[in-house]
Design a protein around this motif. Structure first.
Motif, short mmCIF file in Angstrom:
data_model
loop_
_atom_site.label_atom_id
_atom_site.label_comp_id
_atom_site.label_asym_id
_atom_site.label_seq_id
_atom_site.Cartn_x
_atom_site.Cartn_y
_atom_site.Cartn_z
N THR A 67 -8.56 2.60 -8.53
CA THR A 67 -8.90 3.65 -7.56
C THR A 67 -10.43 3.67 -7.46
O THR A 67 -11.11 3.07 -8.29
CB THR A 67 -8.41 5.04 -8.01
OG1 THR A 67 -9.25 5.52 -9.06
CG2 THR A 67 -6.96 5.02 -8.46
N PHE A 111 -2.47 8.00 -5.43
CA PHE A 111 -3.05 8.24 -4.10
C PHE A 111 -4.47 8.79 -4.24
O PHE A 111 -4.68 9.84 -4.83
CB PHE A 111 -2.18 9.22 -3.31
CG PHE A 111 -2.68 9.45 -1.92
CD1 PHE A 111 -2.60 8.45 -0.97
CD2 PHE A 111 -3.21 10.66 -1.56
CE1 PHE A 111 -3.06 8.65 0.32
CE2 PHE A 111 -3.67 10.88 -0.27
CZ PHE A 111 -3.59 9.87 0.67
N ASP A 112 -5.39 8.05 -3.67
CA ASP A 112 -6.81 8.41 -3.58
C ASP A 112 -7.02 9.21 -2.30
O ASP A 112 -7.07 8.62 -1.23
CB ASP A 112 -7.58 7.10 -3.41
CG ASP A 112 -8.57 6.82 -4.48
OD1 ASP A 112 -9.04 7.76 -5.09
OD2 ASP A 112 -8.88 5.63 -4.66
N ASP A 113 -7.11 10.50 -2.38
CA ASP A 113 -7.28 11.31 -1.16
C ASP A 113 -8.76 11.34 -0.79
O ASP A 113 -9.54 12.07 -1.40
CB ASP A 113 -6.75 12.72 -1.41
CG ASP A 113 -6.69 13.56 -0.15
OD1 ASP A 113 -7.40 13.25 0.82
OD2 ASP A 113 -5.92 14.53 -0.15
N PRO A 147 0.81 -1.23 0.00
CA PRO A 147 0.00 0.00 0.00
C PRO A 147 0.84 1.27 0.00
O PRO A 147 0.46 2.25 -0.63
CB PRO A 147 -0.86 -0.10 1.25
CG PRO A 147 -0.31 -1.21 2.07
CD PRO A 147 0.52 -2.06 1.17
N LEU A 148 1.97 1.27 0.68
CA LEU A 148 2.81 2.47 0.66
C LEU A 148 3.35 2.76 -0.73
O LEU A 148 3.41 3.91 -1.16
CB LEU A 148 3.97 2.33 1.65
CG LEU A 148 3.59 2.35 3.13
CD1 LEU A 148 4.82 2.14 4.01
CD2 LEU A 148 2.88 3.63 3.51
N THR A 149 3.71 1.71 -1.48
CA THR A 149 4.17 1.89 -2.85
C THR A 149 3.05 2.43 -3.73
O THR A 149 3.25 3.34 -4.53
CB THR A 149 4.72 0.57 -3.41
OG1 THR A 149 5.79 0.12 -2.56
CG2 THR A 149 5.24 0.75 -4.82
N LYS A 150 1.85 1.86 -3.56
CA LYS A 150 0.72 2.36 -4.36
C LYS A 150 0.44 3.82 -4.03
O LYS A 150 0.25 4.63 -4.94
CB LYS A 150 -0.54 1.53 -4.11
CG LYS A 150 -1.68 2.04 -4.99
CD LYS A 150 -2.99 1.38 -4.75
CE LYS A 150 -4.00 1.99 -5.71
NZ LYS A 150 -5.33 1.97 -5.23
N TRP A 151 0.42 4.17 -2.76
CA TRP A 151 0.13 5.55 -2.37
C TRP A 151 1.20 6.51 -2.88
O TRP A 151 0.92 7.67 -3.16
CB TRP A 151 -0.02 5.68 -0.87
CG TRP A 151 -1.19 4.93 -0.32
CD1 TRP A 151 -2.30 4.50 -0.99
CD2 TRP A 151 -1.35 4.49 1.03
NE1 TRP A 151 -3.15 3.84 -0.15
CE2 TRP A 151 -2.60 3.81 1.11
CE3 TRP A 151 -0.58 4.60 2.18
CZ2 TRP A 151 -3.08 3.26 2.28
CZ3 TRP A 151 -1.06 4.05 3.35
CH2 TRP A 151 -2.30 3.40 3.39
N MET A 152 2.43 6.04 -2.98
CA MET A 152 3.51 6.86 -3.52
C MET A 152 3.24 7.20 -4.98
O MET A 152 3.50 8.31 -5.43
CB MET A 152 4.83 6.11 -3.39
CG MET A 152 6.00 6.79 -4.02
SD MET A 152 7.56 5.90 -3.78
CE MET A 152 7.26 4.37 -4.62
N LYS A 197 2.62 11.31 -6.37
CA LYS A 197 2.63 12.30 -5.29
C LYS A 197 3.87 12.22 -4.40
O LYS A 197 4.35 13.24 -3.91
CB LYS A 197 1.37 12.14 -4.43
CG LYS A 197 1.27 13.22 -3.38
CD LYS A 197 -0.02 13.19 -2.62
CE LYS A 197 -0.09 14.36 -1.66
NZ LYS A 197 -1.28 14.34 -0.85
N TRP A 246 -4.29 11.71 -6.93
CA TRP A 246 -2.92 12.17 -7.17
C TRP A 246 -2.12 11.10 -7.89
O TRP A 246 -2.21 9.92 -7.55
CB TRP A 246 -2.21 12.44 -5.84
CG TRP A 246 -2.60 13.67 -5.14
CD1 TRP A 246 -3.56 13.81 -4.18
CD2 TRP A 246 -2.02 14.96 -5.30
NE1 TRP A 246 -3.60 15.11 -3.74
CE2 TRP A 246 -2.67 15.83 -4.42
CE3 TRP A 246 -1.00 15.45 -6.12
CZ2 TRP A 246 -2.34 17.17 -4.33
CZ3 TRP A 246 -0.67 16.79 -6.03
CH2 TRP A 246 -1.34 17.64 -5.14
#
Length: 162
Positions: free
Chosen positions: A79, A47-49, A39-44, A59, A56
């Motif tokens: 997403t 990123f679904d805020d 999940p950290l790699t995906k959010w990097m 990001k 994003w």
């Protein structure tokens, strides 16, 4: 505190640490701790805020990833706004970053903003943006971001940098 300690370069986390290491009564590796890497790699990258309904791209990518000649690519990232893909190729020595973005929307949910973050190396900054060959003033040099059309489809990008 120790629960958040990862070994440098491997992303391995310790299950527990026995302060008396001579006893060796501890488990040195935690399988569940490795679950945070995905999940950290995906959010990097995507990123679904949920707070602001923003989507994003790139990001939190390291600035080194956009050094001259380097490429970032993501395909079929799910997403809540639909599936997204993007590619960025740095030609920073020639003054631009080329890219492509595709959004296959979810008909139920549309992002309030669809943004690309360009964390450029060596103090470079966005000077101009072209989306599908047309100039766009929808960028912010201070936040290093480009506002993209949230409509479905593919877009080509050319981000001029200095």
């Amino acid at each position: 505190l120790i629960a958040h300690g990862y070994t440098r370069g491997t992303w391995s986390a310790f299950e527990c640490v026995d302060l008396d290491r001579d006893r060796a009564e501890h488990t040195p590796y935690a399988g569940p701790a490795q679950l945070v890497v995905a999940p950290l790699t995906k959010w990097m990258l995507v990123f679904d805020d949920v707070k602001d309904d923003r989507l994003w791209l790139a990001k939190a990518t390291p600035r080194e990833w956009l050094e001259n000649g380097r490429r970032i690519a993501v395909t079929d990232a799910p997403t809540r706004f639909g599936t997204v893909a993007f590619e960025l190729e740095s030609h920073i020595d020639d003054g631009y970053v080329a890219g492509a973005v595709t959004l296959v929307p979810n008909p139920v949910s549309t992002p309030s903003e669809f943004l690309l973050k360009l964390r450029l190396p060596n103090g470079a900054a966005i000077t101009a943006v072209e989306i599908d060959g047309m100039p766009s003033d929808a960028f912010d040099t201070g936040s290093e971001s480009v506002l993209l059309p949230a409509a479905a489809g593919s877009r080509s990008l050319r981000i001029h940098v200095a």
